[in-house]
Design a protein around this motif. Structure first.
Motif, short mmCIF file in Angstrom:
data_model
loop_
_atom_site.label_atom_id
_atom_site.label_comp_id
_atom_site.label_asym_id
_atom_site.label_seq_id
_atom_site.Cartn_x
_atom_site.Cartn_y
_atom_site.Cartn_z
N SER A 142 0.83 -1.21 0.00
CA SER A 142 0.00 0.00 0.00
C SER A 142 0.87 1.26 0.00
CB SER A 142 -0.95 0.01 1.20
OG SER A 142 -0.21 -0.05 2.41
N TYR A 143 2.01 1.20 0.66
CA TYR A 143 2.91 2.35 0.67
C TYR A 143 3.52 2.57 -0.72
CZ TYR A 143 6.82 5.43 1.69
OH TYR A 143 7.71 6.48 1.67
N VAL A 144 3.90 1.50 -1.40
CA VAL A 144 4.46 1.62 -2.75
C VAL A 144 3.43 2.25 -3.68
CG1 VAL A 144 5.42 0.35 -4.71
CG2 VAL A 144 6.07 -0.28 -2.37
N VAL A 145 2.17 1.82 -3.59
CA VAL A 145 1.10 2.43 -4.39
C VAL A 145 1.00 3.92 -4.06
CG1 VAL A 145 -1.40 2.50 -4.76
CG2 VAL A 145 -0.20 0.30 -4.72
N HIS A 146 1.03 4.24 -2.79
CA HIS A 146 0.96 5.64 -2.36
C HIS A 146 2.09 6.47 -2.97
CE1 HIS A 146 0.91 9.19 0.21
NE2 HIS A 146 2.18 8.93 0.51
N VAL A 147 3.31 5.95 -2.94
CA VAL A 147 4.47 6.68 -3.49
C VAL A 147 4.28 6.89 -4.99
CG1 VAL A 147 6.94 6.54 -3.98
CG2 VAL A 147 6.08 5.94 -1.71
N PHE A 148 3.90 5.84 -5.70
CA PHE A 148 3.72 5.95 -7.16
C PHE A 148 2.64 6.98 -7.50
CE2 PHE A 148 5.29 1.35 -8.11
CZ PHE A 148 6.59 1.73 -7.81
N ARG A 149 1.58 7.01 -6.72
CA ARG A 149 0.51 7.98 -6.98
C ARG A 149 0.95 9.39 -6.63
NH1 ARG A 149 -5.23 7.11 -5.29
NH2 ARG A 149 -5.46 8.44 -7.09
N GLU A 150 1.59 9.54 -5.49
CA GLU A 150 1.98 10.87 -5.03
C GLU A 150 3.10 11.46 -5.88
OE1 GLU A 150 4.23 12.44 -1.16
OE2 GLU A 150 2.16 11.83 -0.76
N TYR A 151 4.14 10.69 -6.14
CA TYR A 151 5.29 11.25 -6.85
C TYR A 151 5.07 11.33 -8.35
CZ TYR A 151 9.90 12.06 -8.71
OH TYR A 151 10.95 12.59 -9.42
N PHE A 152 4.63 10.22 -8.96
CA PHE A 152 4.49 10.18 -10.41
C PHE A 152 3.11 10.66 -10.88
CE2 PHE A 152 7.84 6.97 -9.74
CZ PHE A 152 8.81 7.47 -10.58
N GLY A 153 2.14 10.71 -9.98
CA GLY A 153 0.80 11.12 -10.37
C GLY A 153 0.04 10.04 -11.11
N PHE A 154 0.45 8.78 -10.92
CA PHE A 154 -0.24 7.67 -11.58
C PHE A 154 -1.65 7.52 -11.03
CE2 PHE A 154 4.12 5.48 -12.03
CZ PHE A 154 4.33 6.03 -13.28
N THR A 155 -2.53 6.98 -11.86
CA THR A 155 -3.87 6.63 -11.38
C THR A 155 -3.73 5.50 -10.37
OG1 THR A 155 -4.21 4.95 -13.06
CG2 THR A 155 -4.91 7.22 -13.61
N SER A 156 -4.76 5.28 -9.62
CA SER A 156 -4.75 4.19 -8.64
C SER A 156 -4.50 2.85 -9.34
CB SER A 156 -6.09 4.16 -7.89
OG SER A 156 -6.09 3.12 -6.95
N GLU A 157 -5.14 2.66 -10.49
CA GLU A 157 -5.00 1.39 -11.21
C GLU A 157 -3.57 1.19 -11.71
OE1 GLU A 157 -7.36 3.74 -11.98
OE2 GLU A 157 -9.02 2.75 -10.95
N ARG A 158 -2.98 2.25 -12.29
CA ARG A 158 -1.61 2.15 -12.82
C ARG A 158 -0.62 1.91 -11.68
NH1 ARG A 158 1.77 0.40 -16.34
NH2 ARG A 158 3.53 1.77 -16.79
N ALA A 159 -0.78 2.65 -10.58
CA ALA A 159 0.11 2.48 -9.43
C ALA A 159 0.01 1.07 -8.87
CB ALA A 159 -0.23 3.51 -8.35
N HIS A 160 -1.21 0.54 -8.82
CA HIS A 160 -1.42 -0.82 -8.30
C HIS A 160 -0.78 -1.86 -9.23
CE1 HIS A 160 -3.42 -3.74 -5.75
NE2 HIS A 160 -3.72 -4.40 -6.86
N THR A 161 -0.92 -1.67 -10.53
CA THR A 161 -0.33 -2.59 -11.51
C THR A 161 1.19 -2.60 -11.39
OG1 THR A 161 -2.17 -2.29 -13.04
CG2 THR A 161 -0.08 -3.08 -13.98
N LEU A 162 1.79 -1.42 -11.27
CA LEU A 162 3.25 -1.35 -11.12
C LEU A 162 3.71 -1.95 -9.80
CD1 LEU A 162 3.86 2.20 -12.61
CD2 LEU A 162 4.65 0.02 -13.57
#
Length: 94
Positions: free
Chosen positions: A34-54
């Motif tokens: 969940s923290y990795v998803v949070h970082v991807f969303r916050e820093y890169f601005g990815f959608t929730s789905e994209r952050a979760h996939t990565l």
């Protein structure tokens, strides 16, 4: 001292920043998914789905390419991931 005319030199000039380059985030035993998803969303601005996939790629495959572009920018991304406590590296794209 011998000086050769430039046209006699057989030199291949390539920029050390030839690319493109990639920022790769690696799996680690410390950070929660969940923290990795949070970082991807916050820093890169990815959608929730994209952050979760990565994040799932990081978790299941051991790493994920999160950005691609100029070397300097990829180094900035990797440094930012380190600031968030994630393990990231920069590599030249194949």
């Amino acid at each position: 001292m011998v000086t050769l005319p430039l046209e006699d030199l057989d030199v291949e000039l390539t920029a050390s920043t030839a690319g493109p380059w990639q920022t790769v985030v690696w799996n680690d035993p410390v950070n929660l998914m969940s923290y990795v998803v949070h970082v991807f969303r916050e820093y890169f601005g990815f959608t929730s789905e994209r952050a979760h996939t990565l994040m799932l790629a990081v978790h299941h495959e051991g790493h994920a390419i999160v950005a691609e572009g100029a070397r300097e920018q990829m180094e900035l991304h990797a440094a930012a991931m380190h600031d968030y406590g994630l393990w990231a590296t920069v590599r030249e794209a194949p």
